[in-house]
Each structure stands twice: as structure tokens, then as C-alpha cells.
Design an enzyme around this catalytic site. Sequence first.
Site, PDB file in Angstrom:
ATOM      1  N   GLU A  84       0.812  -1.217   0.000  1.00  0.00           N
ATOM      2  CA  GLU A  84       0.000   0.000   0.000  1.00  0.00           C
ATOM      3  C   GLU A  84       0.850   1.275   0.000  1.00  0.00           C
ATOM      4  O   GLU A  84       0.778   2.093   0.924  1.00  0.00           O
ATOM      5  CB  GLU A  84      -0.964  -0.002   1.196  1.00  0.00           C
ATOM      6  CG  GLU A  84      -2.014  -1.096   1.072  1.00  0.00           C
ATOM      7  CD  GLU A  84      -2.908  -1.235   2.293  1.00  0.00           C
ATOM      8  OE1 GLU A  84      -2.774  -0.429   3.229  1.00  0.00           O
ATOM      9  OE2 GLU A  84      -3.728  -2.163   2.323  1.00  0.00           O
ATOM     10  N   GLU A 106      -4.827  -8.456  -0.809  1.00  0.00           N
ATOM     11  CA  GLU A 106      -5.669  -8.451   0.382  1.00  0.00           C
ATOM     12  C   GLU A 106      -7.102  -8.253  -0.082  1.00  0.00           C
ATOM     13  O   GLU A 106      -7.365  -7.438  -0.972  1.00  0.00           O
ATOM     14  CB  GLU A 106      -5.299  -7.305   1.335  1.00  0.00           C
ATOM     15  CG  GLU A 106      -3.920  -7.390   1.956  1.00  0.00           C
ATOM     16  CD  GLU A 106      -3.642  -6.211   2.897  1.00  0.00           C
ATOM     17  OE1 GLU A 106      -4.609  -5.499   3.273  1.00  0.00           O
ATOM     18  OE2 GLU A 106      -2.470  -6.008   3.239  1.00  0.00           O
TER      19      GLU A 106
END
Length: 701
Positions: free
Chosen positions: A313, A433
Site C-alpha cells: 500500500e 488483500e
Amino acid sequence: MAGTRGTTRRTRWRLGMFTGALTMLLVSLGMTFAVSAHAAAGCKVDYSTNQWPGGFTANVTVTNLGDPVNGWRLTWAFPSGQQVAQAWNATVTATGANVTATNVGYNAAIGTNGTASFGFNGSWTGANNAPTSFALNGVTCTGSVGPTTPPTTPPTTPPVTTPPPTTPPPAGDAMAYVAAMQPGWNLGNTFDAVGADETAWGNPRVTQAQLDNIRAQGFNSIRIPITWSNHHGPAPTYTIDPAWLNRIKEVVGWALDDGFYVMINLHHDSWQWINTMPTDRTTVLNRYNALWTQISAAFKDHSPKLHFESVNEPQFANSSGDAQNAQLLNELNTSFHRIVRASGGGNATRMLVLPTVYTQTDQARADELLATITQLNDRNLIATVHFYGYWPFSVNVAGGTRFDATTQKDLTDQFDRVYNTFVTRNIPVIVGEYGLLGFDRHTGTIQQGEKLKFFEFLGHYAKQRRLTTQLWDNGQHFNRTTFQWRDPELWAQIKSSWTTRSGTASSDQVYVPRTGTITAKSLTLNLNGTTFQGLRQGTTNLVQGTDYTVSGSQLTLTASALTRLVGNRAYGVNASLQARFSTGVPWRIDIISHDPPVLSNATGTTAAFAIPTQFRGDQLATMEAKYADGSNAGPHNWTSFKEFDVTFAPDYTGNRITLTETFFGEVNDGARVTLTFHFWSGATVTYHVTKSGSSVTGTTS
């Protein structure tokens, strides 16, 4: 979650994925406006929205096609009376229908072909039509590019320069490799924990037995997130703690011995120090390169089933905007690629995983990563994104209680974008994810049946789009001590979705009044390509025509069957049925006796206030909060529907509904707030609260 682990993980979403989740709400309307501005030869504005009843999120991107500008003001008029509630990356004000957005300090300069983006939440009634024109710095759209003028300031972002790969592009079949990884699982909140060791966020120490049992569930890949921040020495060498590195190698070795494909990365480093790269580029890059140099050397002779992810991220604080974010991530990804490929051994051809900014799926971010992958000209590269669902549904806010058409479209739009950008070009994609953001609190934030429908469809559509998925599990799903699933019904649905479809229905609940006449009740079946096989209670089949009827997709339980099933009509679930289909898992239908809930007067404080509640068999879906003048009260004041768990929460065993300090923190002192509680039976109950300093009074009238 609770304690340090919960607080830190939630902080991660607020700092990083919250902005990402809002951006992922945006569904492009395909509207582009050409505008001209003072000291700019031309530009365009992309305006996109995603809406729900009464509210919407908008994203606006200004692309400068001509001379650089330093300081900008974008104006437009809402054609349908919309109102702006809150904004990010710009200061947005409005007078009536006229809206003005001005730059904030870090995105004032837009170089030639550069962009500046901002977003806002708004409200609407009647219609939410898009603006028909924009003006930049007072100049309305002309639809053409005029002559250039001397730049007022030089471009603030240097051009991207990247060294070529140090080795020829390795041969490989990345698509087949990633397909073999499906399905995958995350060892979350363990080695990524920000603390002394892998138990810092409450999970037990990893054992070989844990990994053996996860492998036995049918998972073929495991992502092992690792935060390195607290486990290396100072500059200039940033030497990794040998004990920490050896522990990582031990667990990676166990996973490879189990037959897993294994991913390791730099995880929360992304928001702990990598995010300072816009203002401290040299230090960040030196630290990042030093870590990957050591990690590459440590694992260069490991199985090719091990692969590296450059950073989790990625995000950048105080950058000048999207263009600089893309440039910095490109620099990280290409530096990572160069270091790994040059380290020798199996790393010359090892699969490498590259993320988009924030691991978002919006088209601009996907295009940026595609440009990097194309530039690197390496067949053994994998793209990765994350997916946590349509934000109102994912956290249960703004009335997002159901897996409806809007929530489904958000999923298909995101998966379609990465499929069309990458998979169609033979670049594989890992959804590194996935889950629901509400799971960071607990898995009951979203109603069970709606949750099951989300995961049933997600597994199906990911397969359609040839995406490998890796379930985020921070300990809330698989119990790492007992090796049992905490929600076996959810797990059964997830596992089934990998290979087939399951039938569902409009609800998993049928409510029957506790008193009075019992009538027939109907549900809509979602066949999802299956055929309906019948209803069963335990081992007993119900009789079609007598206990139930089916007309098209309409399933109706007869009054006589419901009378038998509810028995003495005690509050709550009296019976559970299984709707069986030709494939997949059965759909549970609870038969519930209820009466309208009863709330009582109460007093308390902003830090501890609870409404005595007789639920009488019913379950709470959501809560609205409004002032006497009809305006919205409490956090997220662009919607009347408040966020489940964050502002209110039912306590069924304690017979109360709690209102949180977070809720009262954004309630006007002395103002009377009318709460409307919506229950899954369809019942609504109103209640009133008034805050006076730290004291709260609640009344039913």
C-alpha cells in the site's frame, strides 16, 4: 479487535486505505471537460461520482495541457442543488449552487501535462446531475488549446529517469504461476506488527502446525507481511537484526516445505517512513535499497515459489499530487527490480510483485503501474491491488446495509479495470488483500446474509476475471490456536466460491410476529446459475405445495408451515431452514418471532451512554441521526445514516444500544437529536438524545 493491535490496524486504514477506499468508490461517468485557464494553453477536468440515497462521493482531476500554473481555482455550478459536505486535497466552498475549489499548499503547482486531484462528499435530493462546465482561474472552457505563454514557475517534478534492467528479460510464465497460487491467505498482524515481535498485536507465535493447518484448508499461497522498521540498525548500512531475519527465514522455510507459494514484502514501512519520500527522497531511497539488498541476498537461493512484493500500500505524504506519487512509486518499483535482479541466484528470474499507489484499482493508478511494467520489459512481473468492497457497505455507513446492485457494480468495475489493464496483456494480477473494512472491528458489522452474498459473488467474479485472491486474516477468521474457523458458515461460502456458484436469497431471515395472525412470507431466490432443489429443516425435507411454493424466483413459505415452525413463538430464532441448490453451499433461512423493540429513557455521559432496549427478537440494522430542522447530526454529516460500531452498537445480551463518544463528539451541545433505529424486521423506532456538556439525556418522546 481490541488493544494495541486494533488501534494500530485501524490507524492504518485511516491514514492510507481510508483515502484509498473513498477513491475506490468513484465510478467513472466518462465525462471530460476541456477548459482553459490564465497562463495555461488548455486543460481538462475529469469529474466522476458514486452515489447512494441522499449522498455521493465525487473525484475531480484537473489535467494541465499547456503552460505550468502555480495556484489554481476551479469553479462550477451544481445543476440539481447538490451540497458539498467535506473535501480532501482542496478547499471547497459554496454559495448556493456555485462551488469553488482552491488548491492546498502542496498541490498548487501543476506542470505541463501534470494533474491535481481532489475529492469531496456531498448530499443530494431529487437528482444528482453532473456539472455541465467548469472554469479554471476564471476562464471558461473553450474546447481548444491556445498559444502558450512563458511559465510562471518551472515544473516542480523532475522527469522520471530509470536505469534499464541489469539482466535480459527472464523467460517465464507468470500467468500460470499466479493461477497456481489461487487461493491465498495472509498471515496478518504478525510479522507486520509494529512492536517488539510477532506477538505485539495479540496473535500467537507462528508455529509449523499453524501453517500445516492453513495449508490443509486448501490454500495454495501465503502472503507473509513483514514490517522491518523496528528490526534494523541505523544509517548508512541499516543492517537487519540477524535474529529477526533468521526468524523470517524459518517461517518462510516452513511455508515452502508445506508447498505454499510464498510472498514477503515491506509492509507498514509504507506509512511509517517510506511515505516521507516527497520531502526526504535520498534518505528513504537509501534505506529502502539497503533493506532490499539484504533481503535479496538472504533469499536468493530459495525456491522459485518464493516471490517478493516491493512495498505494501505505497503512499506519500505532502506530495504535489498524483503525478509525483506515480513518479516516486515508479522509482521505488524500478529500484527494487534492479536490486533483486542484480543479486544473483534465483533472483535473476524470481517473480516480483509491483503495486499501484495505495494498491488502488482506479484507472489512472492502474495505467501508471502498467507504464512501469512495460518499461521494465520483464516477463516475471506481477501486478497487485487490494479490495475491501464498496465503502458504505464495507463499514456499514450511509445506509449501506445490503449487497445491492451498487455494491456489486463497484466490485465488477474494479475487477474489470485491472483485468482489462493487465490480464488482457498477460500481466497477472494478485488481489493481495481482500475482505471488508468492518472486519477490522469484528465480523458482525455487516449482516450475515449480506456478508455471505458479497463473498459468494467476489469469489465467482475473481475467477471470471482470472484474478488470484489472498484473504486478509489478522486473526479474526482462522483461530491460530484451535485451528478452527471462527465463522464456519462464512468460511464454507468463501471456499465454495473458488470453484462454483451458490444460490442465495433476498434475505436469510423471515420475521413472524410474536402475537397476532401468521401469514405467508416470501423471499426472492438468487439462483446464480443454479437450480433450486428444495427446503430442508435438519434432515427433514419440507413439502412443496404444502409447506412452500416456488413461482419463478419467488419462494413463499405458507402460513401453516410458519405456524408449525415457530412453535410457541418465543422471541428470536425458532427454526432454521436450508434452501438447497444444484451446486454450492445451502442458504440458511432463520424463522424469527419478534415484536417491535422497546427503548427506555436513560441518562449518562458522552463517554458512557446506553439506551435500555428490549430487542424482542429483532436485530438492529442501522441508525439515523437528525436535528430538529432535518439536518444530519453526528459524524459523516453528509448522511443521516451513521457508521455501525463506530457511532452506535447493539448489545443483545446486555439489552442495550450504546452510543459512542465518537458520536457525541460531533453533536451540537444543547441540540435535540432524533435517532431513528432501523431493524431487520422492517420496524423503526425513534428516540431523542440531548447533550449538555458531558451529560446526555435520552427520552422516548
